[in-house]
Enzyme design. Sequence first.
Site, PDB file in Angstrom:
ATOM      1  N   LEU A  53       0.887  -1.163   0.000  1.00  0.00           N
ATOM      2  CA  LEU A  53       0.000   0.000   0.000  1.00  0.00           C
ATOM      3  C   LEU A  53       0.925   1.212   0.000  1.00  0.00           C
ATOM      4  O   LEU A  53       1.976   1.186   0.654  1.00  0.00           O
ATOM      5  CB  LEU A  53      -0.868   0.020   1.257  1.00  0.00           C
ATOM      6  CG  LEU A  53      -1.971  -1.041   1.348  1.00  0.00           C
ATOM      7  CD1 LEU A  53      -2.709  -0.928   2.680  1.00  0.00           C
ATOM      8  CD2 LEU A  53      -2.968  -0.905   0.200  1.00  0.00           C
ATOM      9  N   ASP A  54       0.535   2.273  -0.704  1.00  0.00           N
ATOM     10  CA  ASP A  54       1.363   3.482  -0.721  1.00  0.00           C
ATOM     11  C   ASP A  54       1.524   4.026   0.694  1.00  0.00           C
ATOM     12  O   ASP A  54       0.672   3.793   1.552  1.00  0.00           O
ATOM     13  CB  ASP A  54       0.693   4.597  -1.541  1.00  0.00           C
ATOM     14  CG  ASP A  54       0.442   4.196  -2.970  1.00  0.00           C
ATOM     15  OD1 ASP A  54       1.187   3.345  -3.481  1.00  0.00           O
ATOM     16  OD2 ASP A  54      -0.506   4.741  -3.559  1.00  0.00           O
ATOM     17  N   TYR A  55       2.552   4.816   0.863  1.00  0.00           N
ATOM     18  CA  TYR A  55       2.815   5.497   2.139  1.00  0.00           C
ATOM     19  C   TYR A  55       1.550   6.202   2.661  1.00  0.00           C
ATOM     20  O   TYR A  55       1.205   6.116   3.831  1.00  0.00           O
ATOM     21  CB  TYR A  55       3.939   6.506   1.877  1.00  0.00           C
ATOM     22  CG  TYR A  55       4.399   7.294   3.068  1.00  0.00           C
ATOM     23  CD1 TYR A  55       5.163   6.708   4.058  1.00  0.00           C
ATOM     24  CD2 TYR A  55       4.087   8.648   3.177  1.00  0.00           C
ATOM     25  CE1 TYR A  55       5.602   7.444   5.146  1.00  0.00           C
ATOM     26  CE2 TYR A  55       4.514   9.395   4.257  1.00  0.00           C
ATOM     27  CZ  TYR A  55       5.276   8.787   5.245  1.00  0.00           C
ATOM     28  OH  TYR A  55       5.698   9.518   6.304  1.00  0.00           O
TER      29      TYR A  55
END
Length: 259
Positions: free
Chosen positions: A104-106
């Site tokens: 998952l993105d930051y």
Amino acid sequence: MQLRLQKILSQAGVASRRAAETLIASGRVSVSGVTVREMGTKADPARDDIRVDGRRVRGPERHRYILLNKPAGYVTTRSDPQRRPTVIDLLRGVREYLYPVGRLDYDTEGLLLVTNDGELAARLTHPRHGVERAYEARVAGVPDEDDLQRLRRGIPLDGRRTLPAEVALVIPRRGAERVLRVTIREGRTRQVRRMCEAVGHPVRALRRVRIGPLEDRALAPGKWRELTPAEVRRLRTAATRVTRPAAGAEAAGSRGTRR
Ligand code: URA
């Protein structure tokens, strides 16, 4: 018994075979004190001192399956060169060497599976199995039916169209923003953000709310729990189905493009 190092590492729950190859190639694996970078190398897990990042690798380990609700502001890796907080930092008290399944993105929140079951992890992320992931995306502006249809049909990203997606407007509210529920079967880099951007409705906040059969609205951000045996069974079933035999073979060659 002499076995290939990749196999020893995946059986020990250290990494999937594919990830184990990366560990070896990057010089993080040693056998009896000697760093090994050669892919075909064999060793005997009962006799040799096999280590990853200096940590001893033992025999096959008990599998753990953890469902974490990742908050924004954490990276989905075991360690970050920029020293940002990682999802592993949230798993206090967990002693096994676990790794996140997919990314998952930051800035993205939501459900993330963390495990040491390398085989299941590899299946869950393989495009051939097309395991669904559902996201809620708060987007700028108000998408119309035409925007939703374009998202459903697929958006060209990097010269390849995204697979058909399920897209619904979930919280029709007043005001300038809307929430879209987007269900996809692939995991291309920043896929949901880039899809929404392409139809003129950039994502303001993104949360993953389902991974195949796994959902948990009661799990607060930053909290985690073990999967139940029934959930592990359902996950295995979802990761065994073949949804894309032909395209999967083609996409398998481009797995480096995941988030
Ligand atoms: N799609 C994105 O754009 N980001 C994520 O973190 C997951 C899916």
